[in-house]
Motif scaffolding. Structure first.
Motif, PDB file in Angstrom:
ATOM      1  N   ALA A  21      63.621 -38.394  -7.401  1.00  0.00           N
ATOM      2  CA  ALA A  21      64.970 -37.826  -7.386  1.00  0.00           C
ATOM      3  C   ALA A  21      64.912 -36.339  -7.750  1.00  0.00           C
ATOM      4  CB  ALA A  21      65.885 -38.580  -8.349  1.00  0.00           C
ATOM      5  N   VAL A  22      64.063 -35.984  -8.698  1.00  0.00           N
ATOM      6  CA  VAL A  22      63.913 -34.570  -9.050  1.00  0.00           C
ATOM      7  C   VAL A  22      63.238 -33.820  -7.897  1.00  0.00           C
ATOM      8  CG1 VAL A  22      62.869 -32.933 -10.660  1.00  0.00           C
ATOM      9  CG2 VAL A  22      63.943 -35.022 -11.527  1.00  0.00           C
ATOM     10  N   THR A  23      62.288 -34.481  -7.239  1.00  0.00           N
ATOM     11  CA  THR A  23      61.660 -33.906  -6.038  1.00  0.00           C
ATOM     12  C   THR A  23      62.731 -33.562  -5.004  1.00  0.00           C
ATOM     13  OG1 THR A  23      59.639 -35.177  -6.421  1.00  0.00           O
ATOM     14  CG2 THR A  23      59.999 -34.378  -4.188  1.00  0.00           C
ATOM     15  N   SER A  24      63.654 -34.510  -4.810  1.00  0.00           N
ATOM     16  CA  SER A  24      64.741 -34.327  -3.856  1.00  0.00           C
ATOM     17  C   SER A  24      65.664 -33.189  -4.311  1.00  0.00           C
ATOM     18  CB  SER A  24      65.494 -35.664  -3.754  1.00  0.00           C
ATOM     19  OG  SER A  24      66.655 -35.558  -3.002  1.00  0.00           O
ATOM     20  N   PHE A  25      65.983 -33.153  -5.610  1.00  0.00           N
ATOM     21  CA  PHE A  25      66.846 -32.112  -6.175  1.00  0.00           C
ATOM     22  C   PHE A  25      66.223 -30.731  -5.966  1.00  0.00           C
ATOM     23  CE2 PHE A  25      68.799 -29.634  -9.621  1.00  0.00           C
ATOM     24  CZ  PHE A  25      70.124 -30.045  -9.569  1.00  0.00           C
ATOM     25  N   LEU A  26      64.882 -30.683  -5.985  1.00  0.00           N
ATOM     26  CA  LEU A  26      64.174 -29.413  -5.811  1.00  0.00           C
ATOM     27  C   LEU A  26      63.977 -29.051  -4.333  1.00  0.00           C
ATOM     28  CD1 LEU A  26      61.581 -29.662  -8.722  1.00  0.00           C
ATOM     29  CD2 LEU A  26      63.445 -28.008  -8.487  1.00  0.00           C
ATOM     30  N   GLY A  27      64.606 -29.841  -3.436  1.00  0.00           N
ATOM     31  CA  GLY A  27      64.590 -29.484  -2.018  1.00  0.00           C
ATOM     32  C   GLY A  27      63.334 -29.915  -1.290  1.00  0.00           C
ATOM     33  N   PHE A  28      62.564 -30.811  -1.897  1.00  0.00           N
ATOM     34  CA  PHE A  28      61.347 -31.316  -1.248  1.00  0.00           C
ATOM     35  C   PHE A  28      61.605 -32.732  -0.739  1.00  0.00           C
ATOM     36  CE2 PHE A  28      59.494 -28.426  -4.589  1.00  0.00           C
ATOM     37  CZ  PHE A  28      59.070 -27.433  -3.711  1.00  0.00           C
ATOM     38  N   ALA A  29      60.702 -33.195   0.143  1.00  0.00           N
ATOM     39  CA  ALA A  29      60.879 -34.506   0.767  1.00  0.00           C
ATOM     40  C   ALA A  29      60.373 -35.616  -0.151  1.00  0.00           C
ATOM     41  CB  ALA A  29      60.143 -34.561   2.100  1.00  0.00           C
ATOM     42  N   VAL A  30      61.216 -36.636  -0.306  1.00  0.00           N
ATOM     43  CA  VAL A  30      60.870 -37.790  -1.126  1.00  0.00           C
ATOM     44  C   VAL A  30      59.778 -38.607  -0.440  1.00  0.00           C
ATOM     45  CG1 VAL A  30      61.820 -39.986  -1.958  1.00  0.00           C
ATOM     46  CG2 VAL A  30      63.114 -37.869  -2.220  1.00  0.00           C
ATOM     47  N   SER A  79      56.793 -37.946  -0.129  1.00  0.00           N
ATOM     48  CA  SER A  79      55.671 -37.193   0.440  1.00  0.00           C
ATOM     49  C   SER A  79      55.402 -35.905  -0.326  1.00  0.00           C
ATOM     50  CB  SER A  79      55.906 -36.896   1.925  1.00  0.00           C
ATOM     51  OG  SER A  79      56.705 -35.757   2.104  1.00  0.00           O
ATOM     52  N   ASP A  80      56.424 -35.294  -0.923  1.00  0.00           N
ATOM     53  CA  ASP A  80      56.249 -33.971  -1.518  1.00  0.00           C
ATOM     54  C   ASP A  80      56.209 -33.980  -3.048  1.00  0.00           C
ATOM     55  OD1 ASP A  80      56.221 -32.974   0.998  1.00  0.00           O
ATOM     56  OD2 ASP A  80      58.169 -31.988   0.901  1.00  0.00           O
ATOM     57  N   GLU A  81      56.063 -35.171  -3.646  1.00  0.00           N
ATOM     58  CA  GLU A  81      56.042 -35.223  -5.103  1.00  0.00           C
ATOM     59  C   GLU A  81      54.919 -34.355  -5.676  1.00  0.00           C
ATOM     60  OE1 GLU A  81      56.796 -37.690  -3.150  1.00  0.00           O
ATOM     61  OE2 GLU A  81      58.641 -38.554  -3.957  1.00  0.00           O
ATOM     62  N   ARG A 123      51.200 -23.713   3.963  1.00  0.00           N
ATOM     63  CA  ARG A 123      51.934 -24.373   2.894  1.00  0.00           C
ATOM     64  C   ARG A 123      52.372 -23.384   1.827  1.00  0.00           C
ATOM     65  NH1 ARG A 123      47.567 -28.353   0.061  1.00  0.00           N
ATOM     66  NH2 ARG A 123      46.043 -26.861  -0.644  1.00  0.00           N
ATOM     67  N   GLU A 124      53.174 -23.871   0.891  1.00  0.00           N
ATOM     68  CA  GLU A 124      53.745 -23.014  -0.127  1.00  0.00           C
ATOM     69  C   GLU A 124      52.629 -22.303  -0.892  1.00  0.00           C
ATOM     70  OE1 GLU A 124      54.254 -26.164   0.290  1.00  0.00           O
ATOM     71  OE2 GLU A 124      56.374 -26.457   0.696  1.00  0.00           O
ATOM     72  N   ALA A 125      52.854 -21.026  -1.144  1.00  0.00           N
ATOM     73  CA  ALA A 125      51.818 -20.211  -1.781  1.00  0.00           C
ATOM     74  C   ALA A 125      51.476 -20.710  -3.176  1.00  0.00           C
ATOM     75  CB  ALA A 125      52.273 -18.759  -1.843  1.00  0.00           C
ATOM     76  N   PHE A 126      52.406 -21.446  -3.819  1.00  0.00           N
ATOM     77  CA  PHE A 126      52.138 -21.849  -5.199  1.00  0.00           C
ATOM     78  C   PHE A 126      51.163 -23.008  -5.295  1.00  0.00           C
ATOM     79  CE2 PHE A 126      55.861 -24.460  -4.039  1.00  0.00           C
ATOM     80  CZ  PHE A 126      55.464 -25.719  -4.464  1.00  0.00           C
ATOM     81  N   ARG A 127      50.876 -23.661  -4.167  1.00  0.00           N
ATOM     82  CA  ARG A 127      50.037 -24.858  -4.252  1.00  0.00           C
ATOM     83  C   ARG A 127      48.560 -24.496  -4.154  1.00  0.00           C
ATOM     84  NH1 ARG A 127      51.680 -28.161   0.328  1.00  0.00           N
ATOM     85  NH2 ARG A 127      49.900 -29.379  -0.347  1.00  0.00           N
ATOM     86  N   TYR A 131      63.010 -41.953   2.555  1.00  0.00           N
ATOM     87  CA  TYR A 131      62.898 -42.585   1.247  1.00  0.00           C
ATOM     88  C   TYR A 131      63.704 -43.858   1.125  1.00  0.00           C
ATOM     89  CZ  TYR A 131      67.535 -40.955  -0.036  1.00  0.00           C
ATOM     90  OH  TYR A 131      68.882 -40.743  -0.096  1.00  0.00           O
ATOM     91  N   SER A 132      64.588 -44.137   2.081  1.00  0.00           N
ATOM     92  CA  SER A 132      65.471 -45.290   1.955  1.00  0.00           C
ATOM     93  C   SER A 132      64.740 -46.491   1.372  1.00  0.00           C
ATOM     94  CB  SER A 132      66.015 -45.665   3.332  1.00  0.00           C
ATOM     95  OG  SER A 132      66.564 -46.961   3.266  1.00  0.00           O
TER      96      SER A 132
END
Ligand SMILES: [Fe+2]
Length: 585
Positions: free
Chosen positions: A178-187, A189-191, A436-440, A582-583
């Motif tokens: 849910a926090v992953t989703s709140f941060l705009g990432f895909a549930v 897969s993007d945790e 991918r995102e530079a932070f990773r 994520y359903s």
């Protein structure tokens, strides 16, 4: 005795083949269909794994399925029925407990007995039966199976028991997702992006998130439901979560702020704390010194490090395919044991369990296409020496060798490799292929016997499941995260002699038997499976060198028209993310 394990029809479907109690093959369907996290009945993976083992579907004695569809249906009805008449109509087909059995018969062509193994038993067995431990405490954590989201158990020579479970909707996986989703990432897969973002922040939201959890005796906990919407409609959180945090949800792909990093740091800390608390309960309850751990939450390698270094267990084994794909292994192991096949307590050391590719025709293809290549047949030293020389010279290398890895990580069979000492390498690879995102961060592979010189690892890490401190971050900038850690893979000579020899050859040239190791794929695509996939990815991504088995191909030698041809024939587009994936229906 052939037992076929299956995980399917939710996320990342897969199969595992056990012959006389021993795991002989396993693969994920996505690698064959080229559809990431493909949830379909794994028809192609089953065919490929059976063929690789010299078997056909007619040789299978028993199918073991990774969940109980009737148990799952009761939870689906409990959570989904009110929404069914309207927007969720398109998910009605999921409310069909006969679907797995029907598809096993109709799509796999298998008419024989099927055992449905409860989902968390499948996860727990996937760790226990591959751990090599004679006795161990068992722990699982994911979003949800049928009803269970967390479970506690023990395994022994003639014992396998889960004695306590936490039920849906109280779930550590759901909190993190849910926090992953709140941060705009895909549930679902993007945790791992949240985990990668965490060290940039300070956990100033941790107390507020912790307030959502009520700790109860016997490993139980409750998750305050006001902040979550689990109906399957996006998003996965309610306005109450934003109010609780005093923060706005992030739009996907928008810029990341300090608050986003702080929230990532907070959910990571809360997860680690609750895992430690629950494992202390499990340790006290069982009195056992060793832990087997699986379920999607076990892919959090930062939390795994905390568990190994600060948890109550002396030894920890994490199933490398800890997510739902790996549950196929556990289901098959349990059924094999129950059918008297005598599952051996062998430690899993090698996840190259996929089918071996046919490299025979590759040299002929390349020759016919007018592509110059070097063949190092029966010349091991020449092959690794050549590859090491290219890497030390700054080349980015596609490395394709033998059987494909099972699970989410590329570990030297389908890898992109590069020099970890170059500060610009992370941006360079991102520009070429990963986008991918530079932070990773990217991860390092190191020869196991010298891992301690470069990383502060508390034990081995053959499957990149634990992070560790980098001893000299300035020396390995391309694989060192902002907090000075790295997600290390230790490579054992006996397990993968060729990859070990390559690392050693690179070390001889540079002083560092360490390589940047990332998966061989474009962003949004599954890891390459076949030589043709590897060639296509090589050309599209403009890697410098491709090593396909014994063959070395340099991009500079490709015919000039190839790049344009590939762009025409295989136009590359970023796949759009399916945000309904994520359903929990
Ligand atoms: Fe699961």
């Amino acid at each position: 005795m052939i037992v076929l394990g299956l995980s399917a029809l939710y996320h990342d479907s897969a199969c595992a083949v056990f012959r006389d109690g021993r795991l002989v093959a396993a693969a994920q369907e996505e690698r064959f269909t080229r559809r990431r996290f493909d949830p379909a009945m794994p028809v192609r993976a089953v065919r490929a794994c059976l063929r690789d083992a010299g078997l056909g579907i007619g040789d299978v004695d028993h199918v073991a399925y990774y969940e109980d569809p009737v148990g799952k249906l009761s939870r689906q009805l409990w959570m989904g029925l009110p929404a069914v008449p309207d927007a969720s109509r398109r998910t009605l087909f999921r409310l069909d407990a006969r679907r797995p059995a029907r598809q096993i018969e109709e799509l796999l062509g298998y008419p024989g007995p099927v055992t449905f193994v409860p989902h968390h038993e499948s996860h727990a067995a996937s760790a226990f039966h591959q751990s090599g431990f004679s006795d161990a405490a068992l722990f699982t954590a994911d979003a949800v199976g049928e009803w269970a989201t967390t479970s506690y158990g023990t395994g022994g020579p003639n014992r396998f028991e889960l004695f306590e479970q936490v039920d849906f909707p109280h779930s550590l996986g759901i909190l993190y997702s849910a926090v992953t989703s709140f941060l705009g990432f895909a549930v679902n897969s993007d945790e791992y992006k949240v985990m990668g973002l965490a060290p940039y922040g300070t956990p100033r939201y941790a107390d507020r998130l912790r307030g959502l959890l009520t700790d109860l005796p016997r490993g139980q906990f409750r998750l305050d439901q006001d902040c979550f919407d689990l109906s399957g409609r996006s998003p996965m959180y309610t306005a109450a979560l934003g109010e609780l945090l005093g923060a706005e949800p992030r739009e996907p792909e928008s810029a990341l702020s300090a608050a986003h990093s702080d929230l990532a740091a907070s959910v990571q800390l809360v997860l680690e704390d609750i895992l430690l608390a629950k494992l202390r309960f499990l340790h006290a309850e069982t009195g056992l010194g060793r832990l087997c751990y699986a379920g999607g939450v076990a892919l959090n390698c930062v939390a795994n490090r905390v568990i190994r270094e600060r948890g109550p267990f002396a030894e920890v084994f994490v199933q490398p395919a800890a997510g739902d794909a790996g549950a196929a292994i556990g289901a098959a192991a349990l059924v094999s044991a129950r059918l008297g096949a005598g599952v051996r307590p062998e430690r899993l050391t090698d996840v190259r369990l996929g089918p071996a590719p046919d490299l025979g025709p590759v040299a002929a293809w390349l020759a016919a296409a007018g592509v110059p290549f070097e063949a190092h047949t029966d010349d091991e030293a020449g092959l690794v020496g050549r590859a090491a020389e290219e890497l030390a010279g700054g080349a980015v290398l596609g490395w394709f060798q033998g059987r494909m890895e099972f699970g989410p990580r590329a570990l030297g069979a389908r890898s992109i490799l590069a020099d970890p000492r170059r500060g610009d390498m992370r941006d360079h690879i991102n520009a070429l292929v990963k986008k991918r995102e530079a932070f990773r961060p990217f991860a390092p592979a190191v020869v196991a016997e010298r891992a301690g010189e470069f990383f502060g690892l508390a034990g081995d890490s053959p499957f990149m499941l634990f992070t560790a401190d980098v001893r000299e971050p300035a020396a390995l900038p391309a694989v060192t995260h902002v907090d000075g850690s790295a997600r290390v893979q230790t490579v054992d000579r006996a397990v993968d002699p060729r990859f070990h020899a390559l690392l050693t050859a690179f070390g001889r040239r540079t002083g560092f038997p360490v390589l940047l190791n990332t998966s061989f794929n474009m962003r949004g695509e599954p890891i390459v499976a076949t030589p043709a996939d590897a060639l296509a990815c090589f050309v599209r991504s403009r890697l410098d060198v491709l090593v396909l088995g014994d063959l070395v191909v340099r991009a500079a030698d490709l015919p000039a028209h190839w790049a344009g041809l590939v762009d025409q024939q295989l136009p590359y587009q970023l796949p759009t993310l399916d945000r309904d994936v994520y359903s929990f229906l």
